[in-house]
Scaffold this motif. Structure first.
Motif, short mmCIF file in Angstrom:
data_model
loop_
_atom_site.label_atom_id
_atom_site.label_comp_id
_atom_site.label_asym_id
_atom_site.label_seq_id
_atom_site.Cartn_x
_atom_site.Cartn_y
_atom_site.Cartn_z
N HIS A 13 0.85 -1.19 0.00
CA HIS A 13 0.00 0.00 0.00
C HIS A 13 0.88 1.25 0.00
N HIS A 28 0.91 4.53 1.31
CA HIS A 28 0.22 5.30 2.34
C HIS A 28 0.43 6.80 2.12
N PHE A 63 4.75 7.03 2.73
CA PHE A 63 5.52 5.79 2.84
C PHE A 63 4.72 4.62 2.30
N HIS A 83 4.02 0.36 2.61
CA HIS A 83 4.17 -0.75 3.54
C HIS A 83 3.20 -1.86 3.16
N HIS A 109 0.15 -4.39 3.38
CA HIS A 109 -1.24 -4.20 3.85
C HIS A 109 -2.00 -5.52 3.75
N HIS A 155 -6.51 6.43 10.37
CA HIS A 155 -5.99 6.69 9.03
C HIS A 155 -7.08 6.44 7.99
N HIS A 170 -7.63 6.13 3.81
CA HIS A 170 -7.00 6.04 2.50
C HIS A 170 -7.57 7.11 1.57
N HIS A 226 -8.92 2.95 8.93
CA HIS A 226 -8.59 2.02 10.01
C HIS A 226 -7.70 2.67 11.06
N HIS A 237 -4.27 2.92 12.76
CA HIS A 237 -2.90 2.61 12.30
C HIS A 237 -2.03 2.05 13.41
CU1 C2O Z 1 -0.54 2.95 6.30
CU2 C2O Z 1 -4.14 1.40 5.35
O1 C2O Z 1 -2.28 2.08 5.85
#
Ligand code: C2O
Ligand code: CU
Ligand code: CU
Length: 562
Positions: free
Chosen positions: A120, A122, A158, A160, A162, A483, A485, A544, A546
């Protein structure tokens, strides 16, 4: 056999925005036999092409002893400017990705891990299919193709893992890296560049006697989140930065699973921020300290001008309370009605560790909210000139209630933490569902209210704010970095309605609410209102906690933008 079923199931999910909608378009399910994202699309013309591989590796974390087994992103630049990838040698962190606004990017992701995975981006505003939704996780030996245009303005983000229910462990093992985006407006500011523009990825880890990563066990400790024994900066313990007597740009990312930092200088010098999550601020903000929760970024303007060669400055995470359940903080001798931390403020380890450990409550790492050093800055050279901090940074569109179509009817994000479950809006994550309140019209700008739902088992009724005295709700309540998206949002209000006001005093001056955000820390008893645009892309976009342990326990939902 089960594989086939899973495969079909996934096809179903990939072709449908939500389960219900899918049944209306059965032809989509039959449309393709191959995975839709395994091939580049012929009418997308990338400026940048990168091949990403994730596999197991051994890298040095500790300066002494054996290397540490990790998961690592390797990348190769197939097309695009040379500085697109900056490798961090001997590191578990993936390469730094340097993008420019407007670039079209294609990424081929190969999974060579013995478990499913997906990446993902982010902070980046990209289409659903390139956002790393866990429904797209690929197995060992498979390939996934991402295609997106860089729509974000200059800032730090960044990438990462997921992967559903494996995000915490995969990120912990190393699957993360920094993204830096630039644009014309930023370049005109002439902020420090090159050796004066430095990443600062904050993470915590626990290594065993053989330098191997150890993680937590058990439901209770996962609910509180992983807290490591060691602080790593850019993948290394005991970080020392050699700096010259001038101004720097430090891009700080909290890439920890659960740890919340209260950044501050040892000598009380205030900190100046020039950017928050994925975006430069309209003007610099100076704060006595800055709170940084998992997933958040802050760019600091650190000016060492006038400091003596040979002198040192230590950045700490300063003591604070209110981020953990009252019960936990009382065991640390904090929180409670006392608000004040006794003595050294160094708790952690020792006795508390034992007590909490006995209750199966703690990871045995540095206590959340305790004081510890993050990095030492050693002034190694005198230079005579330094860039000046601009008083105004970038043009900024302030969003207000005037911009939204739901002033009186904010979309709720109700946080609940009960004995054995973590939920948002009364539900845990499900891959293919979006409730009515989670369906948003494409192009709209919404007000969203994030708050703690304390109603003991009553669902999301009414105010949900009352706290029910000292009941389970309040005792369990802790801080959650929420967080969303997709596009960045703006924080328009923060209100403390709970009873832990003294604890709140130890953190409240460290929030930066003037910029673009994609992750916001919501303290116990706090209510945060944000305004978020849902533009450009239809589809499913996650929101969600984080705290990665919480995310994996299901504290995640999604918006359907349609
Ligand atoms: Cu850094 Cu849904 O994530
Ligand atoms: Cu994200
Ligand atoms: Cu959480």
């Amino acid at each position: 056999m089960t594989k086939k079923i899973d495969y079909k199931r996934r096809q179903f999910l990939q072709h449908s925005a939500i389960g219900a909608a899918a049944s209306a378009f059965p032809e989509l399910l039959l449309a393709q036999s191959a995975r839709i994202q395994s091939k580049p699309s012929p009418n997308f013309h990338p400026d940048v092409e990168i091949e990403f591989i994730t596999r197991k590796a051994f890298v040095p974390i500790s300066p002494q002893g054996p290397k540490t087994g990790v998961f690592k992103y390797y990348a190769k630049l197939l097309k695009g400017p040379k500085n697109t990838l900056v490798e961090l040698k001997n590191n578990y962190l993936g390469p730094i990705l340097n993008f420019t606004k407007g670039q079209k990017v294609r990424i081929y992701f190969h999974n060579e891990l013995p478990e499913p995975s997906i990446i993902h981006w982010h902070g980046l505003h990209v289409p659903q299919k390139s956002d790393g939704h866990p429904m797209y996780a690929i197995q060992n030996g498979e390939r996934y193709v991402y295609e997106f245009e860089v729509k974000n303005r200059a800032g730090t983000s960044f990438y990462h893992s997921h992967t559903h229910e494996m995000t915490a462990t995969q990120v912990y093992k190393g699957l993360a890296g920094l993204i830096q985006i630039t644009d014309d407006e930023e370049q005109r500011l002439e902020l420090p560049t090159g050796e004066y523009d430095i990443p600062m990825v904050l993470q915590d880890r626990t290594l065993d006697a053989n330098n191997q990563l150890t993680y937590l066990r058990g439901m209770h400790s996962r609910m509180l989140g992983f807290l490591g024994k060691q602080i790593l900066v850019n993948g290394k313990p005991d970080m020392r930065f050699q700096v010259k007597s001038r101004a720097y740009r430090f891009r700080v990312l909290n890439g920890s699973n659960s740890r919340i930092y209260k950044l501050g200088w040892q000598d009380g010098t205030p900190l100046t921020a020039i950017a928050t999550d994925a975006g430069i601020l309209p003007k610099p903000e100076t704060k006595p300290y800055i709170m940084l929760a998992p997933g958040e970024r802050v760019e600091l303007w650190l000016d060492f001008s006038g400091r003596k060669v040979g002198s040192e400055l230590v950045m700490y995470s300063l003591p604070h309370s209110g981020t953990m359940p009252l019960m936990y903080e009382r065991m640390q001798g904090r929180g409670g009605g006392m608000g004040r931390r006794g003595g050294m403020g160094m708790m952690g380890g020792g006795m508390q560790g034992g007590m909490m450990g006995g209750m199966g409550m703690m990871s045995g790492g540095l206590a959340q909210g305790s004081k510890f050093p993050i990095a030492t800055f050693h002034i190694s050279e005198k230079v005579s000139d330094s860039p000046k901090l601009p008083s105004k940074l970038v043009n900024f569109q302030h969003l207000s209630e005037k911009n939204v179509d739901n002033v009186r009817d904010p979309i709720p994000i109700a946080i609940a933490m009960r004995r054995m479950s973590l939920s948002l809006n009364g539900r845990t994550f499900s891959m293919d569902r979006a409730m009515d309140i989670e369906q948003v019209k494409l192009g709209s700008i919404k007000k969203i209210k994030i708050y703690h739902d304390q109603g003991g088992g009553m669902g999301r009724g009414g105010m949900g704010m009352m706290g029910g005295g000292m009941g389970g709700g309040m005792m369990m309540s802790m801080a959650h970095p929420i967080h969303l998206h997709g596009q960045q949002y703006q924080v328009i209000s923060r209100k403390m309605t709970g009873s832990r006001t003294e604890a709140y005093e130890t953190v409240k001056d460290g929030f930066i609410n003037s910029g673009w955000k994609d992750t916001v820390l919501v303290m116990p008893g706090e209510e945060v209102e944000i305004i978020k645009p849902f533009q450009d892309y239809k589809g499913l976009f996650l929101y969600h906690c984080h705290n990665l342990e919480h995310e994996d326990l299901g504290m995640m939902r999604q918006f359907y933008v349609g």
